[in-house]
Design a protein around this motif. Sequence first.
Motif, PDB file in Angstrom:
ATOM      1  N   PRO A  73       0.818  -1.219   0.000  1.00 34.98           N
ATOM      2  CA  PRO A  73       0.000   0.000   0.000  1.00 34.98           C
ATOM      3  C   PRO A  73       0.847   1.263   0.000  1.00 34.98           C
ATOM      4  N   THR A  76       2.210   1.915  -3.627  1.00 29.49           N
ATOM      5  CA  THR A  76       1.245   2.158  -4.711  1.00 29.49           C
ATOM      6  C   THR A  76       0.432   3.411  -4.452  1.00 29.49           C
ATOM      7  N   ASP A 147      -6.660   7.890   5.105  1.00 38.62           N
ATOM      8  CA  ASP A 147      -5.666   6.984   4.530  1.00 38.62           C
ATOM      9  C   ASP A 147      -4.707   6.557   5.644  1.00 38.62           C
ATOM     10  N   HIS A 200      -6.180   7.058   9.102  1.00 37.95           N
ATOM     11  CA  HIS A 200      -7.073   6.003   9.601  1.00 37.95           C
ATOM     12  C   HIS A 200      -6.656   4.678   8.980  1.00 37.95           C
ATOM     13  N   ALA A 203      -7.623  -1.540   8.532  1.00 43.25           N
ATOM     14  CA  ALA A 203      -7.436  -2.893   9.061  1.00 43.25           C
ATOM     15  C   ALA A 203      -7.520  -2.925  10.593  1.00 43.25           C
ATOM     16  N   PHE A 227      -5.534  -6.471   0.818  1.00 45.49           N
ATOM     17  CA  PHE A 227      -5.878  -7.138   2.078  1.00 45.49           C
ATOM     18  C   PHE A 227      -6.087  -8.635   1.861  1.00 45.49           C
TER      19      PHE A 227
HETATM   20  C1  LIG Z   1      -4.128   2.679  -4.935  1.00 47.61           C
HETATM   21  S1  LIG Z   1      -4.551   3.854  -3.728  1.00 47.61           S
HETATM   22  C2  LIG Z   1      -6.242   4.139  -4.089  1.00 47.61           C
HETATM   23  C3  LIG Z   1      -6.606   5.587  -4.034  1.00 47.61           C
HETATM   24  C4  LIG Z   1      -8.034   5.896  -4.438  1.00 47.61           C
HETATM   25  N1  LIG Z   1      -8.974   5.254  -3.564  1.00 47.61           N
HETATM   26  C5  LIG Z   1      -8.290   5.508  -5.868  1.00 47.61           C
HETATM   27  O1  LIG Z   1      -8.955   4.518  -6.130  1.00 47.61           O
HETATM   28  O2  LIG Z   1      -7.778   6.181  -6.759  1.00 47.61           O
HETATM   29  C6  LIG Z   1      -4.636   2.807  -2.290  1.00 47.61           C
HETATM   30  C7  LIG Z   1      -4.592   3.583  -0.998  1.00 47.61           C
HETATM   31  O3  LIG Z   1      -5.014   2.733   0.045  1.00 47.61           O
HETATM   32  C8  LIG Z   1      -4.295   3.073   1.195  1.00 47.61           C
HETATM   33  N2  LIG Z   1      -4.362   1.993   2.153  1.00 47.61           N
HETATM   34  C9  LIG Z   1      -3.790   0.775   2.055  1.00 47.61           C
HETATM   35  N3  LIG Z   1      -4.013   0.062   3.155  1.00 47.61           N
HETATM   36  C10 LIG Z   1      -4.779   0.838   3.960  1.00 47.61           C
HETATM   37  C11 LIG Z   1      -5.335   0.657   5.249  1.00 47.61           C
HETATM   38  N4  LIG Z   1      -5.136  -0.476   5.937  1.00 47.61           N
HETATM   39  N5  LIG Z   1      -6.065   1.657   5.780  1.00 47.61           N
HETATM   40  C12 LIG Z   1      -6.258   2.793   5.092  1.00 47.61           C
HETATM   41  N6  LIG Z   1      -5.742   3.038   3.883  1.00 47.61           N
HETATM   42  C13 LIG Z   1      -5.005   2.066   3.324  1.00 47.61           C
HETATM   43  C14 LIG Z   1      -2.907   3.312   0.661  1.00 47.61           C
HETATM   44  O4  LIG Z   1      -2.114   4.069   1.558  1.00 47.61           O
HETATM   45  C15 LIG Z   1      -3.208   4.044  -0.639  1.00 47.61           C
HETATM   46  O5  LIG Z   1      -3.178   5.419  -0.461  1.00 47.61           O
END
Ligand SMILES: C[S@@+](CC[C@H](N)C(=O)[O-])C[C@H]1O[C@@H](n2cnc3c(N)ncnc32)[C@H](O)[C@@H]1O
Length: 509
Positions: A73, A76, A147, A200, A203, A227
């Motif tokens: 995460p 990306t 995020d 936030h 998970a 996940f």
């Molecule tokens: C690929 S981006 C997606 C951004 C946007 N939602 C989109 O579709 O364009 C994935 C995001 O999910 C966040 N992310 C990953 N695991 C997460 C978690 N456990 N809690 C919150 N955010 C998370 C990452 O930090 C990243 O910014």
Amino acid sequence: MTGETLTIDRSALEQLAALLLERAGLKVTPDGYAGLRLAMQARMPALGLDDASEYVRRLRQLAGEHELRALLPLVTVGKTEFFRDSRQFAAFENEIFPELLKHARREARAVRAWSAGCATGEEPYSIAMVGLDRGALPNEVDCWATDLNPVAVENAAKGRFAIRRLLGVSEPRLARYFTLSDGQYEVTPQLRDMVRFEGHNLAAPIWPQVKPQSMDLIFCRNVIIYFDQPTILAVMDRFYDSLRPGGWLFLGYSESLFRLPTRFEMIEVGGVFIYRRPVRRHAMLLPTPPKPDAPVEPQKPADRPTPKMLPLVVGLQLPKSVASMPSPLAPRPSPSPGSGTPVERLAQIVEDIEKGDFPRALRLSHKLSEDAPEDLAARLTLGNVHALMGNIDEAREAYQGALQREPLSVEARLYLGIAAMQAGENDAAKQEFTRALFLEPTLALGHYLLAQVHERRNDPESARRSYRNAINQRKGPPHALIGHFPDLPTSNEAIAQAAQYRLAALSER
Ligand SMILES: C[S@@+](CC[C@H](N)C(=O)[O-])C[C@H]1O[C@@H](n2cnc3c(N)ncnc32)[C@H](O)[C@@H]1O
């Protein structure tokens, strides 16, 4: 030593980029090395490491899988854009938001939206722009954007974007919601005030900040792909509780068609599928788009011409009940070619494939890919039709096109593996199936096909292991694959049976 003070040399970054490409199919160019460095600085202290090469070595080990999931995460984070998946945004703008606004006004409150996994903010600002464009006052839309990544949240809250990031924003919106300063676009104060950014972790087992039944909308797109299954189910449960009855959940394109055992219903709105917490008492006040048709088992005429594909699924007899998915691609009444929503057009293509009319299926899938270039299912199906016709190079080209759109598409990896098997390239097939399984470890079909490649490579030990993995998914979640490929089973039970049969055959040798 804190993360920021760690030195990470270029060779470690190159090693990590190579590993991400190999394991997850993610292409990180040297432009993205700064992001990799930040991610390593965030993760190395968690493992008590200060040597970057040692960190990459750990990732390479079998036990590194867990760490790779934590790292993904972070690396990306850049993959987001304004109005990402324009078809979902069109459904949101034209059908869903106007009804929600009407309903919220009746209750004298704001429409509450949550962009969960908002990355650098393009998604929540897009939601806010849609709200204003559809006539909401700024205080009638309350958008919470969260995020895991604090750097992303901090940048998102600044609301400043390089010019190239604004490509998805129309001229009128650019003029209305952005000002150009110091070579960057900055969101207007009005737009910025509509979005509250916060860190936030989705998970986390409890979300104290989220009141039950308080959200009208949740956008959680391209996040759960990282996940594992238990985490996805737990997150879905909490999303469900956070939404009002009739509230909407937007998942990423490649996530939204996975059939998860959740309480959500899947609704077709303007040709795309969106999850919704079922409406109960408020049924009259919320939009009621048509439900998808009941699942229809594809009919296979006895005289259907045999597709030009190798017998990949050796010994796999499909039980009659295999087509149990409520697949949006299931055949429906045929629209005329080239007309209808992409979902209807895909259904037509599926029907043509099932009838064995591959030239027509090919024509229609080409046209659909041109008309809906963002449509992952269209691209994958185009590749599949090519594969069925034996045009392996064209099939691969279509799958690569899908990967450019969705670098983490499990199906693209799976189909690339099948194409490689068809071409007799077992090493390439092994690599693609391994990538698919990295992205979706519970994909029984992936384990089964990987086992077959091991057999072809005269590696019975690995084949046995992979067949056992396929069998272990018997009670696992079923996966609906995006992109139609005839005769590929999705029932874990059928795959487990076939794997058991192969395993027995291998043991007898
Ligand atoms: C690929 S981006 C997606 C951004 C946007 N939602 C989109 O579709 O364009 C994935 C995001 O999910 C966040 N992310 C990953 N695991 C997460 C978690 N456990 N809690 C919150 N955010 C998370 C990452 O930090 C990243 O910014």
